[in-house]
Write an enzyme that holds these catalytic residues in place. Structure first.
Site, mmCIF file in Angstrom:
data_model
loop_
_atom_site.group_PDB
_atom_site.id
_atom_site.type_symbol
_atom_site.label_atom_id
_atom_site.label_comp_id
_atom_site.label_asym_id
_atom_site.label_seq_id
_atom_site.Cartn_x
_atom_site.Cartn_y
_atom_site.Cartn_z
ATOM 1 N N GLU A 170 0.802 -1.226 0.000
ATOM 2 C CA GLU A 170 0.000 0.000 0.000
ATOM 3 C C GLU A 170 0.838 1.280 0.000
ATOM 4 O OE1 GLU A 170 -2.779 -0.642 3.219
ATOM 5 O OE2 GLU A 170 -3.631 -2.401 2.263
ATOM 6 N N ASN A 211 1.856 -4.636 -3.344
ATOM 7 C CA ASN A 211 0.450 -4.987 -3.120
ATOM 8 C C ASN A 211 -0.332 -3.725 -2.743
ATOM 9 O OD1 ASN A 211 -1.571 -7.151 -2.567
ATOM 10 N ND2 ASN A 211 -1.362 -6.520 -0.421
ATOM 11 N N HIS A 247 -10.718 -5.728 -2.228
ATOM 12 C CA HIS A 247 -11.749 -5.641 -1.179
ATOM 13 C C HIS A 247 -12.911 -4.844 -1.772
ATOM 14 C CE1 HIS A 247 -9.162 -7.319 1.903
ATOM 15 N NE2 HIS A 247 -8.204 -6.473 1.550
ATOM 16 N N GLU A 275 -6.424 -10.407 -1.930
ATOM 17 C CA GLU A 275 -7.187 -10.268 -0.677
ATOM 18 C C GLU A 275 -8.684 -10.167 -0.962
ATOM 19 O OE1 GLU A 275 -5.643 -7.122 1.815
ATOM 20 O OE2 GLU A 275 -3.570 -7.603 1.329
ATOM 21 N N ASP A 277 -12.463 -10.075 -1.073
ATOM 22 C CA ASP A 277 -13.732 -10.252 -0.363
ATOM 23 C C ASP A 277 -14.705 -9.202 -0.888
ATOM 24 O OD1 ASP A 277 -12.857 -7.964 1.085
ATOM 25 O OD2 ASP A 277 -12.295 -9.149 2.833
HETATM 26 O O1 G3I Z 1 -2.350 -8.538 18.060
HETATM 27 C C1 G3I Z 1 -3.370 -7.887 18.825
HETATM 28 C C2 G3I Z 1 -3.688 -8.671 20.024
HETATM 29 O O2 G3I Z 1 -2.557 -8.721 20.848
HETATM 30 C C3 G3I Z 1 -4.871 -8.030 20.741
HETATM 31 O O3 G3I Z 1 -5.260 -8.833 21.799
HETATM 32 C C4 G3I Z 1 -6.062 -7.868 19.783
HETATM 33 C C5 G3I Z 1 -7.236 -7.154 20.429
HETATM 34 O O4 G3I Z 1 -8.122 -6.682 19.457
HETATM 35 O O5 G3I Z 1 -5.647 -7.125 18.711
HETATM 36 C C6 G3I Z 1 -4.631 -7.750 17.981
HETATM 37 O O6 G3I Z 1 -4.259 -7.017 16.850
HETATM 38 C C7 G3I Z 1 -5.193 -7.008 15.792
HETATM 39 C C8 G3I Z 1 -4.580 -7.743 14.603
HETATM 40 O O7 G3I Z 1 -5.424 -7.625 13.486
HETATM 41 C C9 G3I Z 1 -4.355 -9.220 14.887
HETATM 42 O O8 G3I Z 1 -5.565 -9.858 15.165
HETATM 43 C C10 G3I Z 1 -5.488 -5.583 15.450
HETATM 44 O O9 G3I Z 1 -6.200 -4.974 16.494
HETATM 45 C C11 G3I Z 1 -6.285 -5.503 14.183
HETATM 46 O O10 G3I Z 1 -6.353 -4.132 13.755
HETATM 47 C C12 G3I Z 1 -5.596 -6.287 13.087
HETATM 48 O O11 G3I Z 1 -6.391 -6.183 11.920
HETATM 49 C C13 G3I Z 1 -5.774 -6.617 10.729
HETATM 50 C C14 G3I Z 1 -5.603 -5.434 9.787
HETATM 51 O O12 G3I Z 1 -5.039 -5.898 8.567
HETATM 52 C C15 G3I Z 1 -4.688 -4.366 10.351
HETATM 53 O O13 G3I Z 1 -4.629 -3.293 9.471
HETATM 54 C C16 G3I Z 1 -6.683 -7.640 10.083
HETATM 55 O O14 G3I Z 1 -6.728 -8.814 10.892
HETATM 56 C C17 G3I Z 1 -6.161 -8.012 8.700
HETATM 57 O O15 G3I Z 1 -7.125 -8.774 8.021
HETATM 58 C C18 G3I Z 1 -5.920 -6.738 7.881
HETATM 59 O O16 G3I Z 1 -5.366 -7.118 6.651
HETATM 60 C C19 G3I Z 1 -5.095 -6.057 5.744
HETATM 61 C C20 G3I Z 1 -3.889 -6.471 4.923
HETATM 62 O O17 G3I Z 1 -2.820 -6.810 5.763
HETATM 63 C C21 G3I Z 1 -3.486 -5.380 3.940
HETATM 64 N N1 G3I Z 1 -4.611 -4.984 3.107
HETATM 65 C C22 G3I Z 1 -5.829 -4.631 3.824
HETATM 66 C C23 G3I Z 1 -6.251 -5.768 4.767
HETATM 67 C C24 G3I Z 1 -7.554 -5.443 5.437
HETATM 68 O O18 G3I Z 1 -7.418 -4.335 6.279
#
Ligand code: G3I
Length: 359
Positions: A170, A211, A247, A275, A277
């Site tokens: 990004e 990406n 997305h 990715e 969806d």
């Molecule tokens: O790791 C912490 C954990 O310690 C804590 O307990 C928990 C509480 O909510 O949060 C955890 O972190 C989260 C992480 O995912 C792991 O589960 C974050 O809050 C959450 O924001 C994070 O979201 C991810 C997001 O990227 C972050 O920007 C999503 O799972 C993931 O699907 C998403 O993926 C991104 C791609 O990497 C790039 N393109 C867009 C895509 C969708 O946003």
């Protein structure tokens, strides 16, 4: 890739037993239409259609769900896997020079054990970046070393296991300008060059991708990404592919996918849908699920129309674990399987596209 092909054949022959491991349409989803296609699996169909894989993202927190894993770890269904979070910078280098690959290794082992291609996601991104990268106020020389160390160490750790790395994630704003994050602000576009060159040196056989989202259709962001590729090529910086995140929103899938994909192919690189969806407002309706079927068909069919579209990855395969509802409250149901792991009409849309049919 010869050994991977052998593994795939082996895994395919082993995993026929698991094909019907899914629950049937359950009472909770009975009010809404479900998928009805009976097929050996999406990856099986994708490979028959000439693609490398049909794949999925997954996250470590989901791997205790045996109904989920037993379906996913079947090469007929998924031939590629992407760690949704566990190879990102905050997970792998939480402190300067301190690397932890435990969770990423779990995903890499699934790929190895079930004959799946592994996409490494991701190396340099402004999100999920540990605070120290910004807080240490590195000058250009210092940050260049930080980027090089991070990329080199992670790519070397997974050397020989990764089909393609999202080296840069990004980098562009929606108007096509470069995103002003700590990397760009400190190094300009040199950070892209540094990362790509370090990745190539650490694993010469891994495909190196950039990406991004909103580059799936004709527009200024897509044009800017094509210009970035051209500049990298002119400068002899390694770049093998572009990841089209994809997305999308139900009923709003872009109409210029094929034209746009062909423009990237014309640059002499490959690309992948990384990715996918397609979200809708909740609660689901039969009409939206039907539209979603058409929309998944449209995206998968567009990949089939352009030979260097290597494969399609859904950003998790069941609504149970989709990132969408927590990020877009009131929205969800974005994947081809519902919360109960039951196939939705979207599943049928993918199948029809992969089998060369039309909707
Ligand atoms: O790791 C912490 C954990 O310690 C804590 O307990 C928990 C509480 O909510 O949060 C955890 O972190 C989260 C992480 O995912 C792991 O589960 C974050 O809050 C959450 O924001 C994070 O979201 C991810 C997001 O990227 C972050 O920007 C999503 O799972 C993931 O699907 C998403 O993926 C991104 C791609 O990497 C790039 N393109 C867009 C895509 C969708 O946003």
């Amino acid at each position: 890739m010869a050994s991977l092909s052998a593994l795939v054949v082996f895994a395919v022959s082993l995993s026929f037993r698991g094909v019907s491991a899914l629950p049937q349409a359950s009472a909770t989803s009975a009010a809404l239409p479900t998928g009805t296609a009976v097929v050996q699996g999406l990856n099986y169909l994708a490979q028959n259609a000439g693609k490398l894989y049909f794949g999925t993202a997954t996250d470590n927190s989901e791997l205790n769900d045996t109904a989920y894993t037993s379906y996913m770890e079947n090469n007929l269904h998924f031939g590629q896997i992407t760690p949704e979070n566990s190879m990102k910078w905050d997970a792998t280098e939480p402190e300067p020079g301190t690397f932890t690959f435990t969770d990423g290794d779990v995903i890499a082992d699934i790929a190895k054990n079930y004959g799946m291609y592994l996409r490494g996601h991701n190396l340099v991104w402004y999100e999920q970046l540990p605070d120290w990268v910004t807080a240490n106020n590195y000058n250009a020389t210092g940050l260049a070393a930080v980027v090089e160390t991070h990329v080199t160490t992670e790519v070397a750790h997974y050397k020989g296991q990764v089909y393609a790395w999202d080296v840069i994630n990004e980098p562009l704003n929606d108007n096509g300008t470069f995103r002003e994050d700590v990397f760009y602000d400190t190094l300009g576009t040199d950070y892209i060059t540094i990362a790509l060159q370090a990745a190539r040196a650490a694993d010469p056989n891994a495909k190196l991708y950039i990406n991004d989202y909103n580059i799936e259709y004709v527009g200024e962001k897509s044009t800017a990404m094509q210009n970035l590729v051209k500049q990298l090529q002119a400068d002899n910086v390694p770049i093998d592919g572009i990841g089209m995140e994809s997305h999308f929103i139900v009923g709003e899938v872009p109409t210029t996918l094929v034209e746009n994909f062909q423009a990237f192919a014309d640059l002499g690189i490959e690309f992948a849908i990384t990715e996918l969806d397609i979200r809708m407002e909740l609660p689901e309706t039969a009409a939206n699920l039907d539209q979603q079927k058409t929309d998944f068909y449209t995206v998968v069919n567009a990949c089939l129309q352009v030979s260097v579209c290597r494969g399609i990855t859904v950003w998790d395969w069941t609504d149970k674990y989709s990132w969408v509802p927590s990020t877009f409250p009131g929205w969800g149901a974005a994947t081809p399987f519902d919360d109960n792991l039951v196939e939705k009409p979207a599943f049928d849309g993918i199948v029809i596209a992969l089998e060369g049919g039309s909707i």
